[in-house]
Design an enzyme around this catalytic site. Structure first.
Site, PDB file in Angstrom:
ATOM      1  N   HIS A 268       0.887  -1.019   0.044  1.00  0.00           N
ATOM      2  CA  HIS A 268      -0.067   0.031  -0.015  1.00  0.00           C
ATOM      3  C   HIS A 268       0.922   1.249   0.022  1.00  0.00           C
ATOM      4  CE1 HIS A 268      -3.250   2.871   1.077  1.00  0.00           C
ATOM      5  NE2 HIS A 268      -4.022   1.909   0.488  1.00  0.00           N
ATOM      6  N   ASP A 325      -8.010  -5.008  -0.809  1.00  0.00           N
ATOM      7  CA  ASP A 325      -8.578  -5.863  -2.039  1.00  0.00           C
ATOM      8  C   ASP A 325      -7.858  -7.406  -1.934  1.00  0.00           C
ATOM      9  OD1 ASP A 325      -7.455  -2.792  -3.504  1.00  0.00           O
ATOM     10  OD2 ASP A 325      -9.458  -3.665  -3.638  1.00  0.00           O
TER      11      ASP A 325
HETATM   12  C1  SDX Z   1      -5.714   0.468  -3.340  1.00  0.00           C
HETATM   13  O1  SDX Z   1      -4.092   4.816  -1.844  1.00  0.00           O
HETATM   14  C2  SDX Z   1      -5.121   4.173  -1.531  1.00  0.00           C
HETATM   15  O2  SDX Z   1      -5.610   4.501  -0.521  1.00  0.00           O
HETATM   16  C3  SDX Z   1      -5.652   3.195  -2.491  1.00  0.00           C
HETATM   17  C4  SDX Z   1      -6.663   2.228  -1.817  1.00  0.00           C
HETATM   18  C5  SDX Z   1      -7.958   3.058  -1.687  1.00  0.00           C
HETATM   19  O3  SDX Z   1      -8.672   2.515  -0.813  1.00  0.00           O
HETATM   20  O4  SDX Z   1      -8.195   3.873  -2.464  1.00  0.00           O
HETATM   21  O5  SDX Z   1      -6.392   1.466  -0.519  1.00  0.00           O
HETATM   22  C6  SDX Z   1      -6.897   0.905  -2.636  1.00  0.00           C
HETATM   23  O6  SDX Z   1      -5.653   0.800  -4.526  1.00  0.00           O
HETATM   24  C7  SDX Z   1      -5.030  -0.500  -2.695  1.00  0.00           C
HETATM   25  C8  SDX Z   1      -3.698  -1.115  -3.482  1.00  0.00           C
HETATM   26  C9  SDX Z   1      -4.250  -2.138  -4.476  1.00  0.00           C
HETATM   27  N1  SDX Z   1      -3.335  -2.489  -5.459  1.00  0.00           N
HETATM   28  C10 SDX Z   1      -2.629  -3.866  -5.164  1.00  0.00           C
HETATM   29  O7  SDX Z   1      -2.974  -4.725  -4.357  1.00  0.00           O
HETATM   30  C11 SDX Z   1      -1.741  -4.247  -6.356  1.00  0.00           C
HETATM   31  C12 SDX Z   1      -0.473  -5.019  -5.780  1.00  0.00           C
HETATM   32  N2  SDX Z   1       0.174  -3.723  -4.846  1.00  0.00           N
HETATM   33  C13 SDX Z   1       1.540  -3.110  -5.606  1.00  0.00           C
HETATM   34  O8  SDX Z   1       1.394  -3.112  -6.823  1.00  0.00           O
HETATM   35  C14 SDX Z   1       1.907  -1.913  -4.589  1.00  0.00           C
HETATM   36  O9  SDX Z   1       2.019  -2.397  -3.306  1.00  0.00           O
HETATM   37  C15 SDX Z   1       1.152  -0.621  -4.600  1.00  0.00           C
HETATM   38  C16 SDX Z   1       1.208  -0.122  -6.139  1.00  0.00           C
HETATM   39  C17 SDX Z   1       0.033  -0.476  -4.064  1.00  0.00           C
HETATM   40  C18 SDX Z   1       2.023  -0.021  -3.928  1.00  0.00           C
HETATM   41  O10 SDX Z   1       3.309   0.300  -4.666  1.00  0.00           O
HETATM   42  P1  SDX Z   1       4.966   1.078  -4.023  1.00  0.00           P
HETATM   43  O11 SDX Z   1       4.406   2.452  -3.682  1.00  0.00           O
HETATM   44  O12 SDX Z   1       5.535   0.822  -4.889  1.00  0.00           O
HETATM   45  O13 SDX Z   1       5.009   0.338  -2.688  1.00  0.00           O
HETATM   46  P2  SDX Z   1       6.125   0.323  -1.682  1.00  0.00           P
HETATM   47  O14 SDX Z   1       6.802   1.695  -2.051  1.00  0.00           O
HETATM   48  O15 SDX Z   1       5.789   0.168  -0.242  1.00  0.00           O
HETATM   49  O16 SDX Z   1       6.890  -0.854  -2.181  1.00  0.00           O
HETATM   50  C19 SDX Z   1       8.123  -1.289  -1.774  1.00  0.00           C
HETATM   51  C20 SDX Z   1       8.791  -2.336  -2.244  1.00  0.00           C
HETATM   52  C21 SDX Z   1       9.093  -1.939  -3.902  1.00  0.00           C
HETATM   53  O17 SDX Z   1      10.103  -2.203  -4.229  1.00  0.00           O
HETATM   54  P3  SDX Z   1      11.320  -1.562  -4.999  1.00  0.00           P
HETATM   55  O18 SDX Z   1      10.855  -0.924  -6.134  1.00  0.00           O
HETATM   56  O19 SDX Z   1      11.508  -0.304  -3.996  1.00  0.00           O
HETATM   57  O20 SDX Z   1      12.321  -2.526  -5.224  1.00  0.00           O
HETATM   58  O21 SDX Z   1       8.070  -3.357  -2.254  1.00  0.00           O
HETATM   59  C22 SDX Z   1       7.664  -3.953  -3.645  1.00  0.00           C
HETATM   60  C23 SDX Z   1       7.894  -2.499  -4.488  1.00  0.00           C
HETATM   61  O22 SDX Z   1       8.271  -2.810  -5.780  1.00  0.00           O
HETATM   62  N3  SDX Z   1       6.385  -4.224  -3.701  1.00  0.00           N
HETATM   63  C24 SDX Z   1       5.969  -5.255  -3.858  1.00  0.00           C
HETATM   64  C25 SDX Z   1       4.327  -5.252  -3.898  1.00  0.00           C
HETATM   65  N4  SDX Z   1       4.078  -4.074  -3.395  1.00  0.00           N
HETATM   66  C26 SDX Z   1       5.190  -3.475  -3.322  1.00  0.00           C
HETATM   67  N5  SDX Z   1       6.398  -6.454  -4.260  1.00  0.00           N
HETATM   68  C27 SDX Z   1       5.688  -7.528  -4.703  1.00  0.00           C
HETATM   69  N6  SDX Z   1       4.129  -7.559  -4.354  1.00  0.00           N
HETATM   70  C28 SDX Z   1       3.718  -6.608  -4.077  1.00  0.00           C
HETATM   71  N7  SDX Z   1       2.382  -6.480  -4.144  1.00  0.00           N
END
Ligand code: SDX
Length: 390
Positions: A268, A325
């Protein structure tokens, strides 16, 4: 305790904003609508009441909620001419694309007139009609008879009836399902300045009408990294159950930086601990399935995935926990909502939050046209080269 951050004077044109609607603490896993903890609203309130709270700032009195309910009922029908719009969408159109188009089209049928009375009607019209449009889209996509809203049914009962009633197979309204849907919608009702809410505020800041601003929010929610994740989670879990993909393989792929795959429903932008909504909806999965005497293997797989991931160093170090989700699709499947409508359900829930945020920015005397700036990384100045010399 308010978590106020110091804003630089130019914040107004950076896309950040001040807001009194929803408070989130990503480190402590706190979510409050107008100061009320999400846990208390999920346990004691209704979606209709939470929508009123978000938009008007206070919990309604009996008289106020009755008046709001009358407005929702009076404006629940869709102009009959809108049915020709549905007839011309290809059958395989995604319901989110249809919903965004239809909500934008509402402006053509209901020109927005200034004034408090009309503003209340516009709000009720949108909240009520989005539900009707979603159900109509589902029925028409299957070639089924459209079911009209009924005066004797509540907001959630009406939606379920419009979705699943048939003249030859009457729909039996189950209070457990109605309650699960109401809590699902409450949990999605607002979430501070997330991607789609920011889109609504950005579009609205140009003094665009509410319908077009909400249509932009629906489009922004569609993506699988945002609201589309609930559909992506179920597809991921189905792949494990139906294609025999191993859980350990899924976890390894999620950790592999060279692999674009992400563990859907995990991580998140704000929560760096367990999403408070997830605790509620996960427990609701157990309760609903038990009450309906259903066993869903996807729930077992989801729980096993969570157990492994939350104890894995990669997820711990990156503070990745299940977001709403991860389990919300299990509830929607149990209710009978088709997978391609999961994000539409998210949109129906988020609508009061979008409206509240749009109104707050429109009413803010300091609000300006939202104009984010950039860090320029392109060429420095250079001279034009005639084509003969290129
Ligand atoms: C919603 O903003 C809101 O409030 C949204 C929401 C709402 O109610 O409106 O809560 C609804 O959109 C929830 C999110 C739903 N999406 C997913 O579940 C998709 C899977 N999640 C990821 O794509 C990701 O976690 C995000 C897009 C939600 C956040 O991405 P970030 O900003 O990159 O997360 P982060 O900076 O905390 O990540 C730290 C690391 C990163 O690695 P590096 O790029 O630094 O090397 O962890 C990795 C990320 O790549 N990472 C994941 C991951 N989520 C983050 N690796 C594997 N699986 C994942 N799900």
């Amino acid at each position: 305790d308010t978590g106020l951050i110091t804003l630089d004077p130019g914040f107004a044109n950076t896309g950040s904003c001040k807001s009194a609607i929803t408070f989130m603490d990503g480190e402590k896993g706190i979510l409050r609508y107008r100061g009320y903890p999400i846990e208390q609203l999920a346990e004691h309130s209704s979606f209709r009441e939470v929508a009123y709270l978000l938009i008007n700032g206070e919990l309604p009195s009996k008289k106020e909620i009755t008046r709001f309910s009358v407005l929702l009922n009076d404006h629940s029908l869709v102009h009959e001419d809108m049915r020709t719009f549905f007839a011309n969408f290809p059958r395989a159109s995604h319901p989110m694309g249809i919903l965004s188009s239809m909500v934008n089209a509402l402006k053509s049928f209901y020109p927005y007139i200034e004034g408090e009375k009309e503003a209340n009607i516009t709000v009720a019209r949108l909240i009520s009609k989005v539900r009707t449009l979603a159900a109509m889209s589902y029925k028409i996509s299957r070639g089924h008879t459209v079911v009209y809203p009924r005066q004797d049914l509540s907001y959630c009962e009406n939606f379920l009836n419009m979705m699943f009633h048939s003249p030859v197979r009457p729909y039996k309204i189950d209070p457990d399902i109605v309650q699960a849907l109401s809590v699902f919608l409450i949990l999605h009702a607002d979430h501070e300045q997330n991607c789609s809410t920011s889109a609504v505020r950005l579009v609205g800041s140009g003094k665009v009408n509410l319908y077009a601003s909400i249509s932009a929010g629906i489009a922004a929610l569609w993506g699988h990294l945002h609201g589309g994740a609930n559909q992506a989670v179920i597809e991921m879990l189905e792949n494990i159950v139906e294609r025999g993909e191993s859980i350990s393989r899924i976890i390894e792929r999620a950790k592999d930086k060279k692999d674009p795959f992400r563990l859907m429903g995990f991580g998140h932008r704000v929560y760096k601990t367990y999403d408070p909504r997830t605790k509620i909806i996960k427990s609701m999965c157990d309760t609903l399935l038990e009450k309906l005497h259903i066993h869903d293997p996807l729930l077992d797989i989801a729980k096993e995935l969570e157990e492994i991931a939350v104890n894995d160093d990669y997820f711990i170090e990156n503070k990745l926990y299940p977001n709403i989700d991860f389990y919300s699709g299990i509830v929607l499947r149990t209710i009978g909502i088709p997978t391609n409508m999961f994000t539409v359900m998210f949109a129906i829930g988020r609508l009061p939050g979008w409206i509240a945020q749009w109104k707050e920015s429109m009413d803010d005397p300091e609000w300006k046209l939202n104009r984010p700036r950039q860090i320029y990384t392109g060429y420095q100045e250079r001279n034009y080269i005639p084509i003969e010399e290129r």
